[in-house]
Design an enzyme around this catalytic site. Sequence first.
Site, PDB file in Angstrom:
ATOM      1  N   SER A   1       0.832  -1.205   0.000  1.00 40.70           N
ATOM      2  CA  SER A   1       0.000   0.000   0.000  1.00 40.70           C
ATOM      3  C   SER A   1       0.863   1.251   0.000  1.00 40.70           C
ATOM      4  O   SER A   1       0.605   2.200  -0.737  1.00 40.70           O
ATOM      5  CB  SER A   1      -0.927   0.005   1.220  1.00 40.70           C
ATOM      6  OG  SER A   1      -1.822  -1.076   1.182  1.00 40.70           O
ATOM      7  N   GLU A   2       1.889   1.279   0.845  1.00 39.87           N
ATOM      8  CA  GLU A   2       2.815   2.411   0.874  1.00 39.87           C
ATOM      9  C   GLU A   2       4.227   1.958   1.190  1.00 39.87           C
ATOM     10  O   GLU A   2       4.436   1.001   1.948  1.00 39.87           O
ATOM     11  CB  GLU A   2       2.402   3.468   1.909  1.00 39.87           C
ATOM     12  CG  GLU A   2       1.501   4.571   1.379  1.00 39.87           C
ATOM     13  CD  GLU A   2       0.043   4.175   1.414  1.00 39.87           C
ATOM     14  OE1 GLU A   2      -0.788   4.874   0.798  1.00 39.87           O
ATOM     15  OE2 GLU A   2      -0.269   3.159   2.052  1.00 39.87           O
ATOM     16  N   THR A   3       5.170   2.671   0.624  1.00 43.94           N
ATOM     17  CA  THR A   3       6.573   2.634   1.033  1.00 43.94           C
ATOM     18  C   THR A   3       6.910   3.997   1.608  1.00 43.94           C
ATOM     19  O   THR A   3       6.623   5.028   0.992  1.00 43.94           O
ATOM     20  CB  THR A   3       7.495   2.317  -0.148  1.00 43.94           C
ATOM     21  OG1 THR A   3       7.222   0.993  -0.626  1.00 43.94           O
ATOM     22  CG2 THR A   3       8.963   2.403   0.264  1.00 43.94           C
TER      23      THR A   3
END
Length: 270
Positions: free
Chosen positions: A43-45
């Site tokens: 979903s996110e880095t």
Amino acid sequence: MPFYLVDAFAAHPFAGNPAAVVPLRQWLPDALMQRMAAEHNLSETAFFVPDGPGQWHLRWFTPTLEVPLCGHATLATAFVLARILGQPGELRFRTASGPLSVSQEEGRFVLNFPANPPQRATSLPPGLTAALGAVPREVWKARDWICLFDRAETVRALSPDHGRIASLPDSASGGAAARVIATAPGDDGVHDVVSRYFAARVGVNEDPVTGAAHVQLVPFWAARLGRPVLVCHQASARGGTLWCEQRGDRVRMGGHAVLYAQGEILLPVA
């Protein structure tokens, strides 16, 4: 460069929302960080660089774009700084959403984020009912569309058409990508609020646990239930619990985190 994979809003692996965390000494080119986030396919880095004593500049990338706010990857970053890199005390971040902070209280990481209270939508956005496969009792909007249902089991049973979710009109002016929150009162005697989060247009069909959703949900439910302290559950397949408090124009969100993996990213040398 070092790389950490942290399950945020989780007390054990394979729950909560996994985030990649990449500490940097200085910024890499934006295009390279975006390609890295696509490679990680989470979903996110989160990427961060030092920004003064006890402070870091923090940015977040989905597989397809940079986003201005992300809760679970902030929690994951705080976990890495505090538990792995040994940074003491309150952690402060400079971000696209302004200054954010994370403290440790009662064994949880507590995020202090700006609240984003929603407003009642005057009409259903075209295609919303077909996209969700269910008719919400009410629709509200802040950054995202917020669909209120009477029963938590209805939210848990949703099987949305993610292609149609991606084609919905934006909920806010300025071209923010359309995302949908489905929510209902809790029904288990433990959680006050149940929700799910759909964001196909930014490369995430269903986000497992979403801090940025709760800066909208907590003001909504605090006003509706008449109390500022809420225990919220995001009912994705992985699931996660957030201990939340509405405090003025801020939302505090507490949660656990656990390290799943660590290693090195090997970038080619030009």
